[in-house]
Design an enzyme around this catalytic site. Structure first.
Site, PDB file in Angstrom:
ATOM      1  N   ASP A 171      -7.551   6.435  -4.740  1.00  0.00           N
ATOM      2  CA  ASP A 171      -6.738   7.041  -3.696  1.00  0.00           C
ATOM      3  C   ASP A 171      -5.696   7.967  -4.309  1.00  0.00           C
ATOM      4  O   ASP A 171      -5.887   8.442  -5.427  1.00  0.00           O
ATOM      5  CB  ASP A 171      -6.082   5.943  -2.838  1.00  0.00           C
ATOM      6  CG  ASP A 171      -6.032   6.301  -1.360  1.00  0.00           C
ATOM      7  OD1 ASP A 171      -5.285   7.230  -1.019  1.00  0.00           O
ATOM      8  OD2 ASP A 171      -6.735   5.669  -0.563  1.00  0.00           O
ATOM      9  N   HIS A 237      -0.833   7.290   1.624  1.00  0.00           N
ATOM     10  CA  HIS A 237      -2.223   6.908   1.828  1.00  0.00           C
ATOM     11  C   HIS A 237      -2.664   5.753   0.936  1.00  0.00           C
ATOM     12  O   HIS A 237      -3.209   4.740   1.405  1.00  0.00           O
ATOM     13  CB  HIS A 237      -3.109   8.129   1.596  1.00  0.00           C
ATOM     14  CG  HIS A 237      -4.450   8.057   2.233  1.00  0.00           C
ATOM     15  ND1 HIS A 237      -5.537   7.489   1.602  1.00  0.00           N
ATOM     16  CD2 HIS A 237      -4.902   8.500   3.424  1.00  0.00           C
ATOM     17  CE1 HIS A 237      -6.607   7.593   2.379  1.00  0.00           C
ATOM     18  NE2 HIS A 237      -6.246   8.196   3.502  1.00  0.00           N
ATOM     19  N   SER A 563     -10.327   6.290   6.816  1.00  0.00           N
ATOM     20  CA  SER A 563      -9.638   5.836   5.610  1.00  0.00           C
ATOM     21  C   SER A 563      -9.057   4.444   5.794  1.00  0.00           C
ATOM     22  O   SER A 563      -8.895   3.694   4.829  1.00  0.00           O
ATOM     23  CB  SER A 563      -8.502   6.800   5.250  1.00  0.00           C
ATOM     24  OG  SER A 563      -8.984   7.947   4.615  1.00  0.00           O
TER      25      SER A 563
END
Length: 791
Positions: A171, A237, A563
């Site tokens: 990520d 994220h 995601s």
């Protein structure tokens, strides 16, 4: 420690053509090496992934490791003179990565002239130019049946919360100090763990056991990108996905009072190994992704979770997720990848390789309720992440941005027009948090955000700098109609907080990318869906909001996307891996797919945002059911080598097949029996009827992992436009791990071409076990994908 075959090479590319001279590069400083040729090397350098035709062979007198061999290959075509090195010191780092497992080749910086020279070498296969990929909770553990009446109940008892399993996350960076990564009460990682942590020892612990950063390729591609010392990014994220997969228990988690509860990942006792391959606003470089997967496999991860992908369908032999994923399953590592966020248009799905678990996104059964109450007493429902205790102080003037509806132009929306008023804004343009920030600066009292029509009833609320209610498009049109017909229109907000067990849940998320599989029409994708809308998980802070609200930094935020769905499945796979440590990646995938639910909490077909039952191209096998997946009855198993005849059946060249299956020995498709797509031992059945006599037969093998002595009877449900014959109609097992075969013949009922795709299902039923496979029949015509798509 690093593997002795270190791939972040800083070997000079000096035009050395003698193998013995190359060995000196490992021992002498660059100044001590005299180049044999002097040529102009001032051309533009670009990054390439170079696929090598021959295979590395250990030779202590020549190439002691893969890196030195790759350095010699690169040196044979790079004509960098001493003068050129002085003018361009970056030539010292031409060899970016030397791959050991995921692909037979290396990443390097070269000029077009050097690439042309390399293409004439006997060992050269092909070179791929640089590519950029993109990054595609307090409720979901209860919704998915992981928890019982108290912490640790439900499925977590069976799986011990994934203890000892290592989940590798690729990520954009991780906030290591987040409480979701607290190692208190965690066991040390298993002895097989060989990874490293680039944070200091007080940050890494028994939860976050590894953290590494990959930027060797990216730093040349994006000029000015700093060299990260630690795997940290300013974005949210990576922290969000990591805590979703395996975050520890954190009490009193919420977003400004919403979703209050104990936050936890799907596998709270699993270990996290983090690999930073993405950078905020820049994306994820292919060569860095390959390097991270290469290391993760050798580090000893059990699960790989990749919430990233390319905008377009990529050949399996060019795609780092496909390439790395194949090598991972060859080593027994389960790979979970996001399907993409460019739905609901067809043919937008990414990560299509059949050895990957490709995950679409669904809604949860939690809503953050709020409503807009108009001056005529009409109340229209929406959602909001405002503190439920927020009050508006009665009816306020209601206005609309009459320019473009985007509420971003401060020159048009002057303070005298909006101060103390509620303004109606359209979604789109810049992020909605920027709209609220601008409106706050000119004194607006509140914002109504109208969701795009394509989202149907699904709302993705965000925390805003001013009180905000986000409403479905239909409600937004009613509000605008009221404003148009009413002089001195007014409105106020009513914040109601979180509601649970909302009907018609789950639903397919509007943004979740849809099939069909563009690279392999005979394989149904996505494989299944999981929670991906309004997922509460850990973040460093909430962007654009904290400083405006003068609120303490919340450590959690709500995000949506495939995601968010992928790490849910990665964590659930870790639970299954703990309970069944000998199950192969294919068996875990089969267990998840054949037990997936095609119905919602009203026992009706799962809906799409248009209000109609979702198609298999949106839903795959259905919504994940972790409890049933732990004990599936029958499974569809296969080894990594089983995909080789399938790749030959796709008419891949030998070079491409060997690129994918490396480091397995090279094969020749001419010497293998080609396998049709519909004969791959896959848990779903997808056939193409595009040629007379419009019939196809799919062959399958199932392995008994349920009751030792058991008989399964087949049930088929398909529309009248096709007929389905299963042979045999009963499967009788006498032992565990016994394997039985069957065939499914699908025909057009009238012997004519189908006018539209057909969907149905097949079930093997025995007592408590229902082993379900979706059936998808297509005419073969591929629907056009949108001309432009952004993740």
């Amino acid at each position: 420690m690093d593997n002795p075959i270190h791939r972040r090479c800083t070997l000079p590319c000096l035009g050395l053509h003698a193998a013995a001279a190359v060995l000196l590069l490992l021992l002498l400083s660059p100044a001590a090496v005299t180049p044999v040729a002097s040529h102009n090397d001032h051309g533009e350098h670009k990054n390439y992934l170079v696929i090598v035709r021959s295979k590395y062979e250990y030779d202590k007198n020549l190439h002691k490791n893969v890196s030195s061999w790759h350095a010699s290959l690169l040196s044979s075509v790079c004509d960098t003179a001493k003068e050129a090195l002085e003018a361009d010191p970056s030539a010292m780092t031409r060899l970016i990565y030397s791959y050991r497992s995921v692909v037979n080749g290396f990443a390097a910086r070269m000029t077009p002239e050097e690439l042309e020279k390399m293409s004439k070498m006997e060992w050269f296969d092909r070179a791929l130019p640089e590519q950029t990929f993109h990054l595609l909770t307090t409720r979901t553990p209860q919704m998915l049946g992981l928890m019982g009446g108290s912490r640790g109940g439900g499925l977590w008892n069976t799986s011990n919360m994934g203890e000892g399993v290592i989940i590798g996350i690729l990520d954009d960076g991780i906030y290591a100090g987040h409480p979701s990564f607290d190692g208190a009460g965690m066991q040390p990682p298993p002895a097989k763990w060989k990874g490293r942590c680039d944070f200091n020892k007080t940050v890494c612990n028994n939860k976050l056991i590894g953290a590494r950063s990959y930027f060797e390729s990216a730093k040349w591609k994006w000029k000015g990108l700093r060299d990260p010392v630690l795997p940290i990014s300013e974005g949210q994220h990576g922290t969000h996905t990591s805590s979703t997969a395996a975050g520890a228990f954190v009490p009193n988690a919420s977003v400004f009072g919403n979703g209050l509860g104990t936050a936890t990942g799907m596998a709270p006792r699993a270990h996290i190994a983090f690999y930073q391959v993405c950078y905020q606003d820049k994306g994820c470089d292919r060569d860095d992704i390959l390097a991270a997967v290469d290391d993760a496999i050798e580090d000893g991860v059990d699960i790989l979770s990749l919430s990233l992908g390319h905008e377009d369908a990529i050949d399996f032999s060019d795609d780092p997720v496909s390439l790395g994923g194949y090598t991972a399953i060859l080593n027994g590592v389960f790979v979970c990848a996001a399907a993409g966020n460019t739905g609901p248009a067809p043919a937008t799905l990414v990560n299509e390789a059949p050895w990957l678990l490709t995950v679409g996104a669904s809604t949860t059964d939690r809503r953050f309720l709020a409503s807009v109450k108009l001056g005529d007493n009409v109340e229209l429902d929406g959602e909001s992440l405002n503190d439920p205790n927020t009050t508006m102080g009665g009816l306020l003037p209601l206005v609309r941005d009459m320019s473009d509806g985007q509420c971003l132009n401060g020159n048009v929306l002057k303070a005298e027009n909006v101060t103390g008023k509620i303004i109606i804004c359209e979604a789109g343009g810049d992020v909605s948090t920027a709209k609220a920030r601008m409106l706050k600066s000119i004194g607006a009292a509140g914002m109504i955000m109208v969701t795009p029509e394509v989202f149907g009833p699904v709302i993705i609320p965000r925390p805003h700098a001013i009180p905000t209610v986000q409403v479905p498009n239909a409600a937004g049109q009613k509000i605008k109609a009221y404003l148009k017909k009413t002089r001195d229109a007014t409105a106020t907000f009513v914040f109601k907080g979180a509601a649970f067990n909302t009907p018609k849940s789950p639903m397919v998320a509007p943004f979740s990318s849809r099939g069909p599989n563009r690279r392999s029409r005979g394989i149904l994708k996505p494989d299944l869906i999981g929670p991906g809308v309004n997922i509460l998980a850990g973040v460093p802070s909430i962007e654009d909001v904290d400083q405006l609200r003068n609120a303490p930094v919340p450590r959690f935020d709500i995000k949506s996307g495939t995601s968010m769905a992928a790490p849910h499945l990665s964590g659930i796979a870790a639970l299954i891996k703990h309970a069944h440590p000998n199950w192969s990646p294919a068996v875990i995938k089969s267990a998840l797919m054949t037990t997936a639910e095609p119905t919602d909490n009203l026992r009706k077909p799962i809906l799409d945002v248009n209000g109609r039952p979702a198609t298999l191209l949106a839903l795959g096998a259905g919504h994940v059911n972790p409890k049933r997946a732990m004990d599936p009855g029958l499974v569809y198993n296969m080894t990594a080598k089983g995909y080789v005849p399938y790749l030959c059946g796709l008419n891949y060249t030998d070079d491409k097949v060997n690129t994918i299956i490396y480091p397995e020995p090279p094969v020749s498709c001419a010497n293998l029996s080609r396998l049709e797509q519909d004969d791959l031992n896959y848990p779903s059945i997808s056939v193409i009827l595009d040629q007379p006599p419009f019939t196809a037969t799919a062959n399958r093998s199932v392995t008994n992992v349920g009751a030792a002595s058991s008989t399964y009877a087949v049930e088929v449900n398909v529309p009248a436009s096709v007929t389905v014959e299963v042979n045999p109609t009963k499967l009788t097992f006498k032992a565990l791990e016994e394997v039985l075969n069957y065939s499914v013949t699908i025909k057009s009922a009238n012997g004519q071409a189908l006018t539209a795709p057909v969907e149905g299902e097949m079930k093997w039923v025995s007592g408590k076990y229902v082993v379900r496979s979706p059936i998808h029949v297509t005419t073969g015509a591929l629907p056009p994908a949108p001309a432009t798509r952004k993740p």
